[in-house]
Design a protein around this motif. Structure first.
Motif, PDB file in Angstrom:
ATOM      1  N   CYS A  49      -6.361   8.199  -1.439  1.00 30.07           N
ATOM      2  CA  CYS A  49      -7.319   7.478  -2.284  1.00 30.07           C
ATOM      3  C   CYS A  49      -8.680   8.160  -2.200  1.00 30.07           C
TER       4      CYS A  49
ATOM      5  N   GLY B 177       0.777  -1.228   0.000  1.00 30.25           N
ATOM      6  CA  GLY B 177       0.000   0.000   0.000  1.00 30.25           C
ATOM      7  C   GLY B 177       0.806   1.274   0.000  1.00 30.25           C
TER       8      GLY B 177
ATOM      9  N   SER C 292      -9.550  -4.923   3.057  1.00 34.98           N
ATOM     10  CA  SER C 292      -8.608  -4.307   2.125  1.00 34.98           C
ATOM     11  C   SER C 292      -7.709  -3.323   2.845  1.00 34.98           C
ATOM     12  N   ILE C 293      -6.562  -3.078   2.207  1.00 38.70           N
ATOM     13  CA  ILE C 293      -5.642  -2.064   2.694  1.00 38.70           C
ATOM     14  C   ILE C 293      -5.778  -0.853   1.777  1.00 38.70           C
ATOM     15  N   VAL C 294      -5.942   0.310   2.370  1.00 42.31           N
ATOM     16  CA  VAL C 294      -6.124   1.520   1.572  1.00 42.31           C
ATOM     17  C   VAL C 294      -5.159   2.583   2.083  1.00 42.31           C
ATOM     18  N   ALA C 295      -4.404   3.196   1.181  1.00 42.68           N
ATOM     19  CA  ALA C 295      -3.421   4.193   1.594  1.00 42.68           C
ATOM     20  C   ALA C 295      -3.997   5.597   1.485  1.00 42.68           C
ATOM     21  N   ASP C 296      -3.251   6.566   2.004  1.00 40.23           N
ATOM     22  CA  ASP C 296      -3.662   7.969   1.953  1.00 40.23           C
ATOM     23  C   ASP C 296      -3.867   8.435   0.516  1.00 40.23           C
TER      24      ASP C 296
END
Lengths: 373, 426
Positions: free
Chosen positions: A300, A33, A294-298
């Motif tokens: 998005c 991520g 889920s993995i979500v990064a900054d």
């Protein structure tokens, strides 16, 4: 950590990573991520108190240099010591190209000679694991070893993934009896992690000797040849470890980041993992967003459906888009009503509306950087 | 040394007392905002994005967090050899030591800092506001008008004008009068607390103001009126865009909520005008298999197993299974236990909410001990508080910093009540 310096090897061309490694060294491959593979080994060094790190880089190292910069994010922008990146260079005696791992270090022997630490940790930049090298050094001292090699029982790897490792045989007291680099028929699942500790002075003399014999590879020409001559010990590691050797391994490793125990081991236990800062805003979820496991990064912005996936920084998922079991790298845009299943999208890809891409669990589809589908 | 044309002085000493427990141990500019920032990040980022790399930050009230946050200015690229960020705190002098007595006095006490850099202009900012502004365009305006002072103004609704400092201007934008919180406002141009002065002129006025016995040494009340009286060239620079003084609990909550709209009026996603802040060093956040997030901002390092709606969640927050968070702000490293119901609440940093807690429910009765602060239906939990499992908490409740199980005298805290650390139960 007691007077120790670090060297991170970044590897050569790796065609098994397909399109992902066309433009970058396998150490610079994006994972989890927001990271690049090398962040883990580099953070391990920093967390172990190592402040003098050399990184020979040869294959497609632009993105690696860009990522590491002056080492600021790892607190390695130091007056004394710090981060040193060594691309190959031409000089009176050299050909200007590293012919192997030992040759890469030999070409930068000045760095080793100029440093004053007693020990050197050599590690690989394309492996994902969390380890404090302090404990390995203690073990090295306790065993009175000349060289210590970290190893792991690789039962969780597939048989053909073992082909890309160094396979070891150790005695009951962990003395290394045999080491075979990438054997065609691995006899056991005990694999070298490519992490070595030895005295700096010993490393210098081994490299000089290796070069004098016209040899270039640290494993084949130094470690294996010295098995009977030097005290070489194995250090058993039980934690999570993956190397970015094939697309399947890369895909699996990213998916394993969804497991809370693995995330805890990698990100919470034994110090933080540092990476380049991008100053993105927090991720924004709109009304229609439906995100699970889920993995979500900054950075998005999500309006679609995301399941069992890893989204890197600044990914946009528009309304009606469905993403499952996929890895979406930085700045990629998934437009309305498209769908992705078992896919790896490199940075800056644009998936236009209504497009459907589907790979298979053991053969994810890959879209190269900046492609518009 | 390259001479600086303009430097910034950032007044960051304000307490922001109407933010209640949020500013109990930090100055208002250090209050967290927008999922990862502190309020001061906006002014500091505006400076560097406007090409101003020399900033003096004047601190006074509870400066520890602010000082740690700013450090040597690395996140804003202000760790410079020539210029950079300097923290200017009140100090002892040979004759006497004194606090900053007002905004003008704070600058007066740091005249030597400005003199050493000897810039042509100074921009005076307050670290209290949320906005993005290019000070370099304002400087161009200042030079073009051959102004001695330029004050940035924003149009406010006429019925709210009485809450601001109002600039009355001629048609061409030249200011002839300044009224602080007028009862009958003549214009709707409110001062944003952003001033550009020609330093030579300001310096002279600061020295004169200091000699006036009954002056409050305030820019708005003393220095600007004095300059106007003497007909110095003062201009209003009209700013258009998002600007908020998040001075009350209600305004703070609303401004945070502005960010979660589909197309927010205040856009933080502009790659050419980034807002910088120190890096929290956290992995990308994770949404669990039963988690759900809608219309919210989620920062790095969060783990969301419950559901979140209409909320702003800061780095490292853990929301357990079954918990429902709505219309709330949850700050860094807090934890919300299983099956909680959190609504219309602001939860500060490092708060631990036990399982089955219900918060922000019930009637909207203003807080009994501080009705002026907690009256808009929002419950506020102070930093480090630990809320015991099963507690039911109403609206407009204030829970003190570090309050823990023994400080809660009952399982039910009705709307308008407060919980004090080590205090008597209400």
């Amino acid at each position: 950590m007691k007077s120790t310096m670090g060297i991170i090897m970044t590897g050569g061309k790796n065609t098994r990573l397909k399109e992902l490694s066309n433009i970058r060294s396998s150490s610079a491959i994006p994972v989890g991520g927001k990271y690049r593979a090398i962040d883990f080994t580099l953070s391990n060094m920093v967390n172990s108190g190592i402040t003098n790190v050399g990184i020979p880089a040869q294959y497609s190292y632009r993105s690696l240099m860009d990522h590491l910069g002056s080492g600021k994010e790892w607190d390695l922008d130091r007056k004394n010591d710090g981060l040193f990146i060594f691309p190959p260079y031409l000089s009176g005696e050299d050909t200007g190209w590293y012919r192997g791992s030992a040759d890469a270090m030999y070409n930068n022997l000045t760095f080793l000679k100029r440093s004053n630490e007693e020990f050197v940790v050599i590690a690989q930049g394309n492996c994902i694991y969390k380890m404090l090298y302090d404990e390995m050094l203690e073990y090295h001292l306790e065993k009175n070893a000349d060289i210590t090699i970290a190893y792991r029982e690789m039962h969780d790897l597939l048989p053909d993934e073992l082909l890309h490792l160094g396979i070891m045989r150790v005695s009951d007291n962990d003395r290394v009896l045999d080491l075979q680099e990438k054997p065609l028929h691995p006899e056991a699942a005990i694999g070298s992690m490519g992490i070595y500790i030895l005295q700096r002075k010993l490393l210098i003399s081994l490299l000089e000797e290796c070069n004098a014999h016209g040899n270039y590879d640290f494993v084949k020409d130094v470690l294996i040849k010295k098995l009977g001559v030097l005290n070489i010990y194995g250090y058993k590691f039980d934690g999570y470890w993956r190397n970015m050797s094939t697309i399947q391994m890369y895909y699996r490793c990213n998916m394993e980041f969804l497991n809370p125990d693995i995330r805890k081991e990698l990100f919470i236990d034994c110090g933080k993992v540092y990476t380049k800062v991008k100053d993105e805003t927090p991720a924004k979820y709109n009304e229609e967003a439906d995100v699970r496991n889920s993995i979500v990064a900054d950075g998005c912005i999500i309006e679609g459906q995301v399941e069992n996936s890893v989204l890197f920084r600044g990914v946009t998922v528009k309304k009606g888009a469905v993403i499952k079991n996929s890895i979406i790298m930085q700045g990629t845009v998934i437009n309305e009503n498209s769908s992705l299943q078992y896919a790896i999208l490199d940075k800056g890809v644009v998936l236009t509306s209504g497009k459907h891409l589907k790979g298979e669990p053991n053969w994810p589809i890959i879209i190269s950087k900046n492609i518009v589908v | 040394m390259v001479r600086k044309e303009i430097i910034a002085l950032l007044l960051a000493g304000g307490q922001g007392s109407r933010l209640g427990t949020l500013t109990k141990t930090v100055a208002k500019p250090a209050v967290l905002y927008g999922g990862k920032y502190r309020i001061i990040d906006f002014s500091l980022s505006n400076c560097i994005n406007s090409g101003i790399d020399t900033v003096g930050v004047l601190t006074q009230y509870q400066p520890l967090k602010l000082n740690t946050h700013i450090g040597i200015g690395k996140p804003w690229d202000m760790d410079r050899i020539n210029g950079g960020v300097t923290i200017l705190s009140p100090y002892l002098k040979a004759e006497l030591g004194e606090w900053y007595k007002g905004t003008a006095n704070a600058v007066f006490q740091n005249i030597h800092y400005v003199d050493k850099l000897s810039p042509e202009y100074v921009v005076i900012l307050s670290g209290d506001h949320i906005y993005k502004m290019d000070y370099s365009s304002m400087l161009d305006f200042h030079k073009q008008k051959k102004a001695e002072a330029t004050i940035s103004v924003i149009n406010v609704p006429l019925d709210e004008a009485g809450r601001y400092g109002i600039m009355n201007t001629h048609e061409n934008g030249k200011v002839y009068e300044f009224e602080e919180k007028p009862r009958h406002p003549k214009s709707t141009l409110a001062s944003m607390g952003v001033y550009i002065f020609t330093w030579k002129v300001l310096r002279e006025y600061l020295l004169r103001d200091n000699d006036i016995q009954d002056s409050e040494h305030d820019f708005g009340k003393d220095v600007i009126p004095m300059m106007l009286q003497e007909e110095r060239s003062m201009w209003a620079y009209k700013f258009q865009g998002y600007w908020r003084d998040v001075g009350t609990i209600q305004a703070f909550w609303e401004s945070n909520m502005d960010l979660i709209n589909r197309i927010p009026e205040f856009n933080l996603y502009d790659p050419d005008w980034r807002i910088y802040t120190p890096n929290p060093v956290q992995p990308a956040h994770y949404i669990g298999s039963n988690g759900s997030v809608k219309k919210s901002l989620i920062a790095e390092g969060c783990m969301i197993y419950g559901s979140v709606r209409n909320s702003v969640i800061f780095p490292g927050v853990y929301i357990d299974e079954g918990a429902v968070v709505e219309d709330s702000i949850i700050m860094s490293n807090s934890r919300v236990g299983r099956d909680c119901r959190i609504s219309h609440s602001i939860i500060s940093e490092k708060v631990d909410v036990g399982s089955d807690v219900k918060m922000g429910m019930g009637e909207c009765i203003p807080n009994e001990s501080k009705p002026g602060i907690y009256n808009s239906g929002i419950t506020v939990v102070g930093e480090g508080a630990r809320i015991p499992a099963g507690t039911e908490i109403g609206k407009n409740v204030a829970i003190d910093m570090d309050a823990c199980a023994e400080d809660f005298c009952s399982q039910v805290i009705d709307s308008g009540k407060s919980v004090f650390k080590g205090g008597v139960c209400e």
